[in-house]
Design a protein around this motif. Structure first.
Motif, PDB file in Angstrom:
ATOM      1  N   VAL A 106       0.995  -1.178  -0.137  1.00  8.21           N
ATOM      2  CA  VAL A 106      -0.059   0.178   0.024  1.00  8.21           C
ATOM      3  C   VAL A 106       0.961   1.180  -0.060  1.00  8.21           C
ATOM      4  O   VAL A 106       1.942   1.195   0.733  1.00  8.21           O
ATOM      5  N   MET A 107       0.660   2.223  -0.807  1.00  9.92           N
ATOM      6  CA  MET A 107       1.338   3.370  -0.773  1.00  9.92           C
ATOM      7  C   MET A 107       0.693   4.567   0.160  1.00  9.92           C
ATOM      8  O   MET A 107       1.185   5.777   0.155  1.00  9.92           O
ATOM      9  N   GLU A 108      -0.668   4.426   0.546  1.00 11.55           N
ATOM     10  CA  GLU A 108      -0.928   5.424   1.400  1.00 11.55           C
ATOM     11  C   GLU A 108      -2.045   4.784   2.469  1.00 11.55           C
ATOM     12  O   GLU A 108      -2.566   3.839   2.415  1.00 11.55           O
ATOM     13  N   ASP A 109      -2.226   5.619   3.436  1.00 12.24           N
ATOM     14  CA  ASP A 109      -3.115   5.072   4.613  1.00 12.24           C
ATOM     15  C   ASP A 109      -4.673   5.195   3.921  1.00 12.24           C
ATOM     16  O   ASP A 109      -5.003   6.087   3.106  1.00 12.24           O
ATOM     17  N   GLY A 110      -5.475   4.358   4.696  1.00 14.05           N
ATOM     18  CA  GLY A 110      -6.976   4.416   4.351  1.00 14.05           C
ATOM     19  C   GLY A 110      -7.594   3.296   5.146  1.00 14.05           C
ATOM     20  O   GLY A 110      -7.081   2.508   5.601  1.00 14.05           O
ATOM     21  N   ASP A 111      -8.942   3.787   5.305  1.00 10.27           N
ATOM     22  CA  ASP A 111      -9.994   3.117   5.877  1.00 10.27           C
ATOM     23  C   ASP A 111     -10.716   2.006   5.076  1.00 10.27           C
ATOM     24  O   ASP A 111     -10.377   2.223   3.703  1.00 10.27           O
ATOM     25  N   ALA A 112     -11.114   1.123   5.539  1.00  7.23           N
ATOM     26  CA  ALA A 112     -11.995   0.422   4.429  1.00  7.23           C
ATOM     27  C   ALA A 112     -12.947   1.025   3.861  1.00  7.23           C
ATOM     28  O   ALA A 112     -13.722   1.966   4.255  1.00  7.23           O
ATOM     29  N   GLY A 113     -12.901   0.577   2.585  1.00  6.04           N
ATOM     30  CA  GLY A 113     -13.892   1.286   1.403  1.00  6.04           C
ATOM     31  C   GLY A 113     -12.853   2.586   0.665  1.00  6.04           C
ATOM     32  O   GLY A 113     -13.386   3.000  -0.220  1.00  6.04           O
ATOM     33  N   THR A 114     -11.829   2.831   1.150  1.00  4.08           N
ATOM     34  CA  THR A 114     -11.002   3.592   0.407  1.00  4.08           C
ATOM     35  C   THR A 114     -10.479   3.157  -0.814  1.00  4.08           C
ATOM     36  O   THR A 114     -10.198   2.068  -0.941  1.00  4.08           O
ATOM     37  N   ILE A 115     -10.530   4.082  -1.677  1.00  8.85           N
ATOM     38  CA  ILE A 115      -9.775   3.599  -3.068  1.00  8.85           C
ATOM     39  C   ILE A 115      -8.391   4.096  -3.012  1.00  8.85           C
ATOM     40  O   ILE A 115      -8.244   5.378  -3.293  1.00  8.85           O
ATOM     41  N   GLY A 116      -7.315   3.322  -2.849  1.00  7.37           N
ATOM     42  CA  GLY A 116      -6.089   3.716  -2.618  1.00  7.37           C
ATOM     43  C   GLY A 116      -5.236   3.248  -3.690  1.00  7.37           C
ATOM     44  O   GLY A 116      -5.511   2.063  -4.148  1.00  7.37           O
ATOM     45  N   ASP A 117      -4.013   3.619  -3.592  1.00  6.60           N
ATOM     46  CA  ASP A 117      -2.914   3.123  -4.750  1.00  6.60           C
ATOM     47  C   ASP A 117      -2.162   2.130  -3.952  1.00  6.60           C
ATOM     48  O   ASP A 117      -1.819   2.204  -2.888  1.00  6.60           O
ATOM     49  N   ILE A 118      -1.868   1.093  -4.809  1.00  2.71           N
ATOM     50  CA  ILE A 118      -0.881   0.104  -4.119  1.00  2.71           C
ATOM     51  C   ILE A 118       0.093   0.040  -5.592  1.00  2.71           C
ATOM     52  O   ILE A 118      -0.220   0.099  -6.425  1.00  2.71           O
ATOM     53  N   PHE A 119       1.395  -0.746  -5.006  1.00  2.00           N
ATOM     54  CA  PHE A 119       2.384  -0.921  -5.855  1.00  2.00           C
ATOM     55  C   PHE A 119       2.247  -2.382  -6.107  1.00  2.00           C
ATOM     56  O   PHE A 119       2.655  -3.102  -5.113  1.00  2.00           O
ATOM     57  N   LEU A 120       2.135  -2.675  -7.428  1.00  2.18           N
ATOM     58  CA  LEU A 120       1.821  -4.118  -7.515  1.00  2.18           C
ATOM     59  C   LEU A 120       3.314  -4.715  -7.701  1.00  2.18           C
ATOM     60  O   LEU A 120       4.062  -4.310  -8.236  1.00  2.18           O
ATOM     61  N   ASN A 121       3.392  -5.835  -6.810  1.00  3.36           N
ATOM     62  CA  ASN A 121       4.771  -6.631  -6.811  1.00  3.36           C
ATOM     63  C   ASN A 121       4.150  -8.068  -6.335  1.00  3.36           C
ATOM     64  O   ASN A 121       4.343  -8.523  -5.175  1.00  3.36           O
ATOM     65  N   PRO A 122       3.606  -8.605  -7.259  1.00  3.40           N
ATOM     66  CA  PRO A 122       2.741 -10.190  -6.798  1.00  3.40           C
ATOM     67  C   PRO A 122       4.176 -11.097  -6.700  1.00  3.40           C
ATOM     68  O   PRO A 122       5.208 -11.051  -7.568  1.00  3.40           O
ATOM     69  N   HIS A 123       4.028 -11.854  -5.557  1.00  2.59           N
ATOM     70  CA  HIS A 123       4.821 -12.793  -5.416  1.00  2.59           C
ATOM     71  C   HIS A 123       4.276 -13.882  -4.509  1.00  2.59           C
ATOM     72  O   HIS A 123       3.281 -13.844  -3.822  1.00  2.59           O
ATOM     73  N   LEU A 124       4.877 -14.843  -4.354  1.00  4.04           N
ATOM     74  CA  LEU A 124       4.647 -16.165  -3.498  1.00  4.04           C
ATOM     75  C   LEU A 124       5.196 -16.249  -2.215  1.00  4.04           C
ATOM     76  O   LEU A 124       6.502 -16.058  -2.458  1.00  4.04           O
ATOM     77  N   VAL A 125       4.801 -16.368  -1.162  1.00  7.13           N
ATOM     78  CA  VAL A 125       5.166 -16.692   0.086  1.00  7.13           C
ATOM     79  C   VAL A 125       5.022 -18.058   0.498  1.00  7.13           C
ATOM     80  O   VAL A 125       3.774 -18.667   0.646  1.00  7.13           O
ATOM     81  N   ALA A 126       5.771 -18.982   0.412  1.00 10.53           N
ATOM     82  CA  ALA A 126       5.590 -20.380   0.465  1.00 10.53           C
ATOM     83  C   ALA A 126       5.904 -21.086   2.177  1.00 10.53           C
ATOM     84  O   ALA A 126       6.872 -20.514   2.772  1.00 10.53           O
ATOM     85  N   ASN A 127       5.264 -21.869   2.483  1.00 13.92           N
ATOM     86  CA  ASN A 127       5.342 -22.763   3.686  1.00 13.92           C
ATOM     87  C   ASN A 127       5.692 -21.881   5.137  1.00 13.92           C
ATOM     88  O   ASN A 127       6.650 -21.891   5.316  1.00 13.92           O
ATOM     89  N   ILE A 128       4.560 -21.200   5.478  1.00 17.11           N
ATOM     90  CA  ILE A 128       4.513 -20.333   6.497  1.00 17.11           C
ATOM     91  C   ILE A 128       4.633 -21.166   7.807  1.00 17.11           C
ATOM     92  O   ILE A 128       3.790 -21.841   7.970  1.00 17.11           O
ATOM     93  N   PRO A 129       5.828 -21.246   8.561  1.00 11.27           N
ATOM     94  CA  PRO A 129       5.883 -22.066   9.683  1.00 11.27           C
ATOM     95  C   PRO A 129       4.929 -21.418  10.991  1.00 11.27           C
ATOM     96  O   PRO A 129       4.520 -20.207  10.761  1.00 11.27           O
ATOM     97  N   ALA A 130       4.715 -22.420  11.884  1.00  8.56           N
ATOM     98  CA  ALA A 130       4.050 -22.023  13.100  1.00  8.56           C
ATOM     99  C   ALA A 130       4.702 -20.980  13.736  1.00  8.56           C
ATOM    100  O   ALA A 130       6.062 -20.952  13.839  1.00  8.56           O
ATOM    101  N   ALA A 131       4.058 -20.085  14.488  1.00  9.82           N
ATOM    102  CA  ALA A 131       4.881 -18.989  15.302  1.00  9.82           C
ATOM    103  C   ALA A 131       5.746 -19.636  16.437  1.00  9.82           C
ATOM    104  O   ALA A 131       5.391 -20.617  17.190  1.00  9.82           O
TER     105      ALA A 131
END
Length: 131
Positions: A106-131
């Motif tokens: 996200v490039m800017e702060d906003g509440d639910a319903g805000t139309i805000g800019d995001i920087f697209l950087n699609p990527h995969l996060v794999a195998n998230i371990p237990a905390a």
């Protein structure tokens, strides 16, 4: 103001709202679905929506306006909620997941319903371990 990069026209597998994250369809080439979570590869963001089975332009790179599905702060990484809106990627919500597809940050702060800019950087996060 959005400064979109590469925009590609796709077939919409169903109705897609404006300013939503879309995912690559597994059914057909050059087809997208409105994203419904972080389980599929993101194609990008729609600026205009479409009715069922029409064509839709998708911003695939750089900056795009997306509807926030929750309160977001600039710099947060985001995934899609069940409606294709951007929500915070919190690894604690994906403990044990083998694949989580992150859309960008996200490039800017906003509440639910805000139309805000995001920087697209699609990527995969794999195998998230237990905390």
């Amino acid at each position: 103001m959005a400064l979109p990069g590469f925009i590609r026209n796709f077939i919409a597998a169903g109705a897609i709202a404006a300013n939503r994250l879309v995912s690559v369809s597994a059914a057909n080439d050059f087809e997208v679905n409105q994203a419904n979570g972080a389980t599929a590869v993101f194609a990008g963001v729609t600026e205009q929506g479409t009715d069922n089975n029409n064509r839709v332009d998708v911003v695939m790179t750089q900056i795009a306006p997306v509807e926030f599905g929750g309160d977001l702060v600039a710099g947060m990484w985001v995934v899609a909620d069940a409606d294709g809106k951007a929500v915070e990627f919190d690894p604690a919500n994906f403990v044990g997941a083998s694949e989580v597809h992150v859309a960008g940050w996200v490039m800017e702060d906003g509440d639910a319903g805000t139309i805000g800019d995001i920087f697209l950087n699609p990527h995969l996060v794999a195998n998230i371990p237990a905390a």
